[in-house]
Design an enzyme around this catalytic site. Structure first.
Site, short mmCIF file in Angstrom:
data_model
loop_
_atom_site.label_atom_id
_atom_site.label_comp_id
_atom_site.label_asym_id
_atom_site.label_seq_id
_atom_site.Cartn_x
_atom_site.Cartn_y
_atom_site.Cartn_z
N ASP A 121 -3.33 -8.37 5.09
CA ASP A 121 -3.55 -8.93 3.76
C ASP A 121 -3.69 -10.44 3.92
O ASP A 121 -3.05 -11.05 4.78
CB ASP A 121 -2.38 -8.61 2.84
CG ASP A 121 -2.35 -7.15 2.41
OD1 ASP A 121 -3.42 -6.53 2.29
OD2 ASP A 121 -1.24 -6.62 2.18
N ASP A 136 -8.22 -3.69 -1.08
CA ASP A 136 -7.38 -3.60 -2.27
C ASP A 136 -8.17 -3.93 -3.53
O ASP A 136 -7.99 -3.30 -4.58
CB ASP A 136 -6.18 -4.54 -2.16
CG ASP A 136 -5.27 -4.22 -0.99
OD1 ASP A 136 -5.22 -3.04 -0.57
OD2 ASP A 136 -4.61 -5.15 -0.49
#
Length: 165
Positions: A121, A136
């Protein structure tokens, strides 16, 4: 001009999502050390390299690895199955697009998890409590499209139908 069938067009969308996700993650992994942050818009948006060993927003990250990985694999496979079913069980273009977005994002994160043991991330919006990635975003947009489609396309009550008082 090449004309693509709907299933080939959806496959291209899925492949493009996975490709963009993996390329952006590879760039971050190579150029930004783990837990370092690079501001893009001061006070608003940064790239911050993190590794999420859980699922959405770190959920399940504290489970023992022997339990966490099989559970995450099962949840991912269920999500992939639902996305595939959503795309091929309908002729509704918006539902197919939503399924392709969810499937592309799920496959992007699954590949990262299999190769790296977790999901990279890196997009950090300072007023949002979580760090996320392109996959995401794709999953979220697909979910929003699906929810909007379900809410806006509810069957209307037939005015001539009897009501129960």
């Amino acid at each position: 001009m090449i004309k693509l069938s709907r299933s080939r067009w959806l496959a291209l969308v899925i492949a493009a999502i996975v490709a963009v996700d993996w390329i952006t993650k590879a760039i971050v992994q190579q150029r930004l050390p783990l837990y370092d942050r690079r501001p893009l818009i001061e006070g608003l948006l940064s790239f911050m390299h993190t590794m999420n060993t859980g699922i959405s927003w770190g959920f399940l990250k504290d489970l023992p690895p022997g339990l966490r990985m099989p559970l995450i694999a099962l949840l991912t496979l269920v999500g992939i199955g639902v996305a595939v079913w959503m795309m091929w069980d309908t002729h509704d273009r918006w539902q197919q697009i939503a399924g392709a977005l969810v499937l592309g994002g799920a496959l992007g994160n699954l590949g990262d998890r299999l190769v790296n043991g977790g999901v990279t991330d890196f997009i950090y919006v300072h007023f949002f409590p979580y760090i996320f990635n392109f996959a995401d975003i794709s999953i979220t947009i697909g979910g929003v499209i699906l929810a909007a489609r379900m809410l806006l396309d509810r069957p209307r009550a037939d005015a001539s139908a009897p009501t129960h008082a």
